[in-house]
Design an enzyme around this catalytic site. Structure first.
Site, PDB file in Angstrom:
ATOM      1  N   LYS A  53      31.557  -0.385  12.251  1.00  0.00           N
ATOM      2  CA  LYS A  53      30.445   0.552  12.101  1.00  0.00           C
ATOM      3  C   LYS A  53      29.105  -0.179  12.038  1.00  0.00           C
ATOM      4  O   LYS A  53      28.082   0.318  12.540  1.00  0.00           O
ATOM      5  CB  LYS A  53      30.640   1.394  10.837  1.00  0.00           C
ATOM      6  CG  LYS A  53      31.754   2.422  10.932  1.00  0.00           C
ATOM      7  CD  LYS A  53      31.399   3.566  11.865  1.00  0.00           C
ATOM      8  CE  LYS A  53      32.389   4.712  11.763  1.00  0.00           C
ATOM      9  NZ  LYS A  53      32.013   5.873  12.602  1.00  0.00           N
ATOM     10  N   ASP A 113      38.620  14.148  22.011  1.00  0.00           N
ATOM     11  CA  ASP A 113      39.442  13.574  20.948  1.00  0.00           C
ATOM     12  C   ASP A 113      40.706  12.985  21.563  1.00  0.00           C
ATOM     13  O   ASP A 113      41.243  13.549  22.513  1.00  0.00           O
ATOM     14  CB  ASP A 113      39.824  14.655  19.920  1.00  0.00           C
ATOM     15  CG  ASP A 113      40.027  14.091  18.528  1.00  0.00           C
ATOM     16  OD1 ASP A 113      40.948  13.254  18.359  1.00  0.00           O
ATOM     17  OD2 ASP A 113      39.297  14.474  17.597  1.00  0.00           O
ATOM     18  N   ASN A 114      41.174  11.856  21.018  1.00  0.00           N
ATOM     19  CA  ASN A 114      42.456  11.314  21.477  1.00  0.00           C
ATOM     20  C   ASN A 114      43.607  11.762  20.583  1.00  0.00           C
ATOM     21  O   ASN A 114      44.764  11.398  20.816  1.00  0.00           O
ATOM     22  CB  ASN A 114      42.408   9.784  21.559  1.00  0.00           C
ATOM     23  CG  ASN A 114      42.301   9.114  20.200  1.00  0.00           C
ATOM     24  OD1 ASN A 114      42.160   9.768  19.168  1.00  0.00           O
ATOM     25  ND2 ASN A 114      42.367   7.789  20.192  1.00  0.00           N
ATOM     26  N   ARG A 151      22.359   7.283  30.789  1.00  0.00           N
ATOM     27  CA  ARG A 151      22.393   7.885  32.135  1.00  0.00           C
ATOM     28  C   ARG A 151      21.890   9.322  32.132  1.00  0.00           C
ATOM     29  O   ARG A 151      21.162   9.734  33.042  1.00  0.00           O
ATOM     30  CB  ARG A 151      23.826   7.841  32.689  1.00  0.00           C
ATOM     31  CG  ARG A 151      23.945   8.386  34.107  1.00  0.00           C
ATOM     32  CD  ARG A 151      25.369   8.352  34.617  1.00  0.00           C
ATOM     33  NE  ARG A 151      26.255   9.243  33.889  1.00  0.00           N
ATOM     34  CZ  ARG A 151      26.316  10.564  34.096  1.00  0.00           C
ATOM     35  NH1 ARG A 151      25.533  11.140  34.992  1.00  0.00           N
ATOM     36  NH2 ARG A 151      27.172  11.297  33.414  1.00  0.00           N
ATOM     37  N   PHE A 201      38.411  16.259  10.969  1.00  0.00           N
ATOM     38  CA  PHE A 201      37.919  16.990   9.804  1.00  0.00           C
ATOM     39  C   PHE A 201      36.448  17.374   9.971  1.00  0.00           C
ATOM     40  O   PHE A 201      36.090  18.558   9.983  1.00  0.00           O
ATOM     41  CB  PHE A 201      38.155  16.123   8.557  1.00  0.00           C
ATOM     42  CG  PHE A 201      37.376  16.502   7.339  1.00  0.00           C
ATOM     43  CD1 PHE A 201      37.278  17.823   6.914  1.00  0.00           C
ATOM     44  CD2 PHE A 201      36.743  15.519   6.589  1.00  0.00           C
ATOM     45  CE1 PHE A 201      36.552  18.158   5.783  1.00  0.00           C
ATOM     46  CE2 PHE A 201      36.032  15.840   5.447  1.00  0.00           C
ATOM     47  CZ  PHE A 201      35.926  17.165   5.049  1.00  0.00           C
ATOM     48  N   GLY A 231      25.959   4.313  26.851  1.00  0.00           N
ATOM     49  CA  GLY A 231      25.793   4.286  28.299  1.00  0.00           C
ATOM     50  C   GLY A 231      25.680   5.685  28.879  1.00  0.00           C
ATOM     51  O   GLY A 231      24.860   5.938  29.780  1.00  0.00           O
ATOM     52  N   TYR A 242      36.862  -1.438   9.960  1.00  0.00           N
ATOM     53  CA  TYR A 242      36.027  -0.235   9.858  1.00  0.00           C
ATOM     54  C   TYR A 242      34.593  -0.598   9.476  1.00  0.00           C
ATOM     55  O   TYR A 242      33.637  -0.206  10.160  1.00  0.00           O
ATOM     56  CB  TYR A 242      36.627   0.709   8.820  1.00  0.00           C
ATOM     57  CG  TYR A 242      35.932   2.044   8.719  1.00  0.00           C
ATOM     58  CD1 TYR A 242      36.024   2.973   9.756  1.00  0.00           C
ATOM     59  CD2 TYR A 242      35.189   2.387   7.596  1.00  0.00           C
ATOM     60  CE1 TYR A 242      35.391   4.206   9.671  1.00  0.00           C
ATOM     61  CE2 TYR A 242      34.560   3.612   7.496  1.00  0.00           C
ATOM     62  CZ  TYR A 242      34.656   4.520   8.538  1.00  0.00           C
ATOM     63  OH  TYR A 242      34.019   5.742   8.443  1.00  0.00           O
TER      64      TYR A 242
END
Length: 338
Positions: free
Chosen positions: A153, A37-38, A110, A17, A106, A149
């Site tokens: 977070k 996105d998965n 880098r 969304f 990470g 959740y």
């Protein structure tokens, strides 16, 4: 002659969304955008209109697995955000927040990229301070059904600030309050989408509790403006900063407004309040006003009209409501806001 290099932005949860609107905005601002996105809660139709844009690409990937790209900015939005979805697989939700943060931090370390964390007002839990300021530490149950959740977070914020202190990473942390708009999922269990879908379909509107609990609703366009302002703020503006609409409404008032704007005959029914559901939610946005020159512009009535129009079209396309019914609702809405 120097060649100007186009800035490359990574958006995790980019088909969701909020993520899809952010991808749009970044492309409009001249960024080359990588959407990751998965597709657990993200949807391909949210980004279908961007697929032909040469400055946009999509990568199906889970942020709990390390990712190797060259980017200048990272917006970390990946995580189911509605109780229905984040409680479906709570272990995965925690991993997404914690392992996802570690992997994105990470990557930022880098590549020396700026990194934005989409945190949440849920870090305040069921608050004992009202409205909520950024210096309030919260009142959160660490072992309840919402903890995957809330605490995920909170841990992500911890990681962001430790990377800032230890590695001088360029971090930006925003705490998102209730946001609504087109492209919300009709099955996400959030109050705005629930009420609108129920009203359009003529079903009873379900209020959990007595309806006196409060929320502050921010329209998606305003929220994305806040994201951009935060990312482009001076380096010492790390946050956390509240991004939300400070206008507070009871859940009962929201239900009545949705019924009015949809011209619905739906009746209101009450059910038991879920465990640890916060009774009050209102951001103090003094910091966002002062440091980012940001505050929301879209009023609740205006934003609801746009959101109702989206769900009206979505449900009509799915055959959930008839053409005549939908046309009548649209006509009545236009009369009320003209």
């Amino acid at each position: 002659m120097a060649v100007e290099v186009q800035q490359r932005a990574l958006v995790t949860g980019g088909a969701g969304f909020l993520g899809s609107f952010l991808c749009e905005r970044l492309i409009e601002d001249g960024r080359d955008v990588v959407c990751v996105d998965n597709f657990f809660t993200g949807r391909k139709q949210n980004i279908a209109h961007l697929m032909s844009n040469p400055n946009f690409e999509v990568l199906r990937h889970d942020v709990t697995i390390p990712l190797y790209l060259e980017v200048d900015e990272i917006y970390n939005l990946a995580c189911p955000a509605s109780p229905v979805h984040y409680q479906y697989d709570p272990v995965s939700t925690t991993k997404t927040s914690v392992h996802g943060a570690i992997n994105m931090l990470g990557l930022a370390k880098r590549t020396k990229a700026r990194i934005f964390q989409a945190s949440t007002s849920e870090v305040y839990g069921d608050p004992l301070v009202h409205p909520q300021r950024e210096d309030y530490w919260g009142h959160v149950n660490p072992i309840g059904p919402r903890s995957c959740y809330d605490e995920g977070k909170r841990c992500a914020e911890t990681l962001f600030f430790d990377y800032w202190r230890q590695f001088q990473l360029k971090i930006k942390v925003a705490r998102i309050f209730n946001t609504y708009g087109p492209r919300m999922r009709p099955d996400d269990g959030r109050v705005v989408s629930n009420f609108i879908v129920q009203a359009l379909m003529g079903q009873p509107i379900t209020i959990y509790g007595d309806g006196t609990q409060t929320r502050s609703f921010c329209y998606v366009d305003d929220l994305i403006d806040g994201f951009i302002a935060m990312m482009h703020s001076p380096a010492d503006m790390t946050g956390p900063v509240n991004i939300g609409n400070p206008n507070e409404f009871t859940i009962g008032e929201l239900a009545e407004l949705v019924i009015e704007l949809t011209n619905s005959r739906s009746e209101i029914v009450h059910k038991a309040l879920p465990v640890n559901d916060p009774k009050q939610r209102q951001p103090d946005i003094s910091l966002a006003k002062d440091a980012l020159n940001w505050e929301p512009k879209v009023k609740l009535r205006e934003g609801l009209v746009k959101t109702i129009a989206y769900f009206d079209g979505f449900l009509r396309e799915k055959g959930a409501i008839g053409e005549d019914s939908a046309a009548n609702l649209t006509s009545k809405r236009d009369e009320r806001v003209s």
